[in-house]
Enzyme design. Structure first.
Site, PDB file in Angstrom:
ATOM      1  N   LYS A 100     -18.184  14.234  13.642  1.00 25.84           N
ATOM      2  CA  LYS A 100     -18.393  12.785  13.604  1.00 25.84           C
ATOM      3  C   LYS A 100     -18.178  12.272  12.184  1.00 25.84           C
ATOM      4  CE  LYS A 100     -22.130   9.557  15.001  1.00 25.84           C
ATOM      5  NZ  LYS A 100     -23.478   9.529  15.663  1.00 25.84           N
ATOM      6  N   SER A 181     -23.938   6.664  19.542  1.00 28.99           N
ATOM      7  CA  SER A 181     -22.921   6.364  18.563  1.00 28.99           C
ATOM      8  C   SER A 181     -21.924   7.504  18.342  1.00 28.99           C
ATOM      9  CB  SER A 181     -23.586   6.007  17.229  1.00 28.99           C
ATOM     10  OG  SER A 181     -24.271   7.121  16.691  1.00 28.99           O
ATOM     11  N   SER A 205     -27.942   9.082  20.421  1.00 31.60           N
ATOM     12  CA  SER A 205     -26.510   9.078  20.061  1.00 31.60           C
ATOM     13  C   SER A 205     -25.734  10.348  20.384  1.00 31.60           C
ATOM     14  CB  SER A 205     -26.342   8.753  18.576  1.00 31.60           C
ATOM     15  OG  SER A 205     -26.491   7.366  18.377  1.00 31.60           O
TER      16      SER A 205
END
Ligand SMILES: *[C@@H]1O[C@H](CO)[C@@H](O)[C@H](O)[C@H]1NC(C)=O
Ligand SMILES: *[C@@H]1O[C@H](CO)[C@@H](O)[C@H](O)[C@H]1NC(C)=O
Ligand SMILES: *[C@@H]1O[C@H](CO)[C@@H](O)[C@H](O)[C@H]1NC(C)=O
Ligand SMILES: *[C@@H]1O[C@H](CO)[C@@H](O)[C@H](O)[C@H]1NC(C)=O
Ligand SMILES: *[C@@H]1O[C@H](CO)[C@@H](O)[C@H](O)[C@H]1NC(C)=O
Ligand SMILES: *[C@@H]1O[C@H](CO)[C@@H](O)[C@H](O)[C@H]1NC(C)=O
Ligand SMILES: *[C@@H]1O[C@H](CO)[C@@H](O)[C@H](O)[C@H]1NC(C)=O
Ligand SMILES: *[C@@H]1O[C@H](CO)[C@@H](O)[C@H](O)[C@H]1NC(C)=O
Ligand SMILES: CC(=O)N[C@H]1CO[C@H](CO)[C@@H](O)[C@@H]1O
Length: 542
Positions: A100, A181, A205
């Site tokens: 990420k 996210s 997330s």
């Protein structure tokens, strides 16, 4: 994509003889390991195939923000090492992984949290989790898009959108909200754009995008994985974890990144000397004798993505029973009614922690800070004045709310909010329910499973449970930018337990997965077609 400049235009990709090439949509670590160790294909082949797959779908899905310009070189070195005795680094040797874009790598790639404020910034070294992956022989293939600042900027930001990476889109129905996210991490792992990926979770997330993208996700206990050089929201809740296609593969990735780190003192709370083996914890009898509670109260919070799961949840409970679990249904806790006050307090606590920790846990550590932003106030000024940040269409309300309080984490109101939250979680709350009923786990549809554990720092494991039927309604999100439900929308089942109970949770999720094998029954609408056979033994133009 900016590939041509750093990869030779023709690569001669050699491999030996017959090949057993696992389809990359579902390829497991065991299959990739076997192929690499037997010489059926190389790490360079894997990198080439995954880059080709990313290029096929990324214009549409925006799952990957940057590709590592050094990936082929790194894979070449790892391939050479595999030819010599004594240099095999273990299960992840030569395996491509995406991380990420809030987890820093000290290389050519940027770590932006999706913001232009951090493009060009330099970190002093790799984040600890990335350093561990490199040591384990993984190839860091690229950075995955995310909801900007891990969803902590505006209240009218689409999930999976960032200024730097654009709008990530899910692949299971038209205009699918990818959730967030860890949006790009989830979409990429689900489509086989890499073997697996790392995400981060503060409040859902990892678990929520795993659930919506047909994946196994593990949100580790806060402190099990280091957050050093990961862009924070709050160290009290942030954690780094794997998104993969099977629980066993997620466990293998967790094995590689877990463990103490002097640069993240929360890891000092790890309660063992010898680390557990999470792959060994993945057992088909993992549900035998487990006491599992069901706290249906929590499901009163509206989440359209959880809707389809509700109708099959009772069947899932029957499966758990058939695999030897003891179910304690309809557990209630007496103070649940204070949920709205507790959530409001949690927002204040989390906001003041972000204000405090964004500088101390990240910005102050940068070796080069291009816009010299060292406070939330400066970040807001930059974001509101830099056109690429798309303000005011995309607001900054999460920050405005914190700054408007005009207090710091030292203020008594931080502690009064914190104690309200802690009390809600305590003996009369979720923690109390675990003790009172001697639970090993609580199970809920993943849409709700993560919420209370996020405040406690407790772990959650999500596993595919099903997909919405063909006649399901399509519903847009509030902004009309993405569809939040639709036919074929995957959904997951979440197992949550006390801090450091990952082995148990992985065992339970593996048992459920082995029995139901849901992932392979659900197919994405959009998927890349490049396979290993297309790159092995061919001259490939990248
Ligand atoms: C990182 O950002 C810099 C500055 O914009 C850019 O030149 C570079 O290409 C980026 N790195 C990658 C791998 O995209
Ligand atoms: C949502 O799905 C409908 C079809 O059901 C489609 O027409 C629409 O374009 C989708 N929305 C987005 C944002 O893609
Ligand atoms: C970590 O260290 C900071 C100070 O450097 C301290 O405030 C904090 O309480 C410590 N956290 C833990 C979990 O030990
Ligand atoms: C739990 O509550 C549901 C309704 O919410 C009910 O249908 C079910 O029978 C209850 N189960 C038990 C074991 O009490
Ligand atoms: C859920 O139930 C609690 C009390 O039982 C209530 O305070 C809360 O507002 C409810 N939430 C929703 C979204 O209905
Ligand atoms: C988003 O919120 C900001 C205020 O925070 C507002 O100015 C802007 O118009 C909103 N955008 C949309 C698309 O609603
Ligand atoms: C509160 O606002 C005043 C005036 O704008 C400012 O000087 C002060 O630094 C602020 N305090 C905090 C803790 O934000
Ligand atoms: C939480 O903090 C806010 C803002 O500082 C304050 O107004 C409020 O009274 C606090 N709430 C509690 C329950 O302490
Ligand atoms: C690697 C890649 O495709 N990056 C893209 C990410 O999204 C932004 C915004 O849409 C593009 O500009 C990048 O090219």
């Amino acid at each position: 994509m900016r590939l041509t400049s750093y990869i030779p235009s023709f690569l001669w990709l050699a491999a030996s003889g017959f090949a057993d090439f696992p389809p990359l949509l579902d390829a497991t670590l065991d299959e990739l390991r076997h192929g690499l160790d037997s010489g059926a294909f190389t790490s360079v082949d894997l990198v080439a195939a995954y880059i080709a797959r990313i290029r096929e779908v990324n214009d549409q899905l925006h799952a990957v923000v940057e590709i590592n310009p050094d990936a082929v070189q790194i894979a070449t070195t790892l391939d050479e090492d595999l030819r010599w005795p004594g240099t095999h680094r273990g299960p992840l040797h030569g395996i491509p992984i995406l991380v990420k874009d809030n987890i820093a790598t000290n290389d050519e790639m940027n770590n932006t949290a999706g913001s232009y404020a951090l493009v060009g910034a330099k970190v002093p070294e790799d984040s600890t989790v990335v350093a561990k992956l490199r040591k384990a022989g993984a190839v860091i293939l690229g950075k995955a898009n995310l909801s900007q600042w891990a969803s902590f900027r505006g209240l009218n930001m689409s999930q999976g959108w960032s200024a730097y990476g654009g709008q990530t889109c899910g692949a299971y129905f038209e205009g699918q909200n990818p959730s967030g996210s860890s949006s790009g991490s989830a979409v990429a792992s689900s489509l086989g754009l890499a073997w697996a990926s790392l995400g981060t979770e503060t409040g859902g997330s990892i678990i929520h995008p795993s659930h919506l993208n047909n994946l196994a996700g593990i949100k580790p206990t806060v402190g099990l994985t280091s957050r050093y050089l990961v862009v924070p929201i709050t160290l009290r809740q942030d954690t780094v974890g794997p998104l993969a296609r099977t629980v066993k593969d997620a466990a293998a990735l967790l094995n590689a990144i877990a463990g103490p780190d002097a640069k993240d003192n929360y890891t000092g709370a790890i309660p063992w000397d010898e680390p557990p083996d999470y792959v060994a914890a993945c057992r088909e009898d993992g549900l035998q004798g487990m006491r599992i509670g069901i706290t249906r109260q929590i499901m009163n919070y509206s989440d359209p993505s959880g809707g389809p799961a509700v109708s099959v949840f009772d069947e899932a409970i029957d499966v758990l029973k058939s695999l030897g679990a003891e179910i304690i249904d309809n557990i209630t806790f007496s103070n649940y009614d204070l949920v709205d006050e507790a959530l409001a307090a949690a927002a204040v606590v989390c906001g003041l922690e972000f204000l405090d920790q964004l500088p101390t846990a990240y910005l102050d550590l940068l070796k080069f800070n291009p816009h010299k932003i060292t406070s939330l106030l400066q970040l807001r000024d930059y974001t509101q004045s830099e056109p690429q940040e798309q303000y005011p269409e995309i607001g900054t309300a999460s920050w405005d709310n914190i700054l408007a309080m005009n207090v710091s984490i030292q203020d008594p109101s931080y502690w009064s909010n914190r104690s309200l939250l802690d009390e809600w979680l305590g003996p009369k709350g979720y923690t109390g329910a675990f003790d009172e009923h001697s639970l090993d786990a609580v199970v809920l549809p993943s849409a709700w499973a993560f919420m209370i554990p996020s405040f406690l720092g407790w772990p959650v494991v999500s596993v595919p449970l099903g997909a919405a039927p063909d006649d399901s309604p399509v519903e847009p999100n509030e902004l009309g930018t993405m569809n939040v439900t639709g036919p074929n929308q995957p959904f997951g089942l979440g197992f949550t337990g006390k801090a450091w109970s990952e082995e148990k949770l992985i065992g339970m999720a593996c048992a459920f997965e082995a029995k139901t094998n849901v992932r392979r029954k659900i197919k994405p609408l959009i998927q890349p077609v490049t396979e290993l056979r297309d790159v092995v033994n061919t001259q490939l133009e990248l």
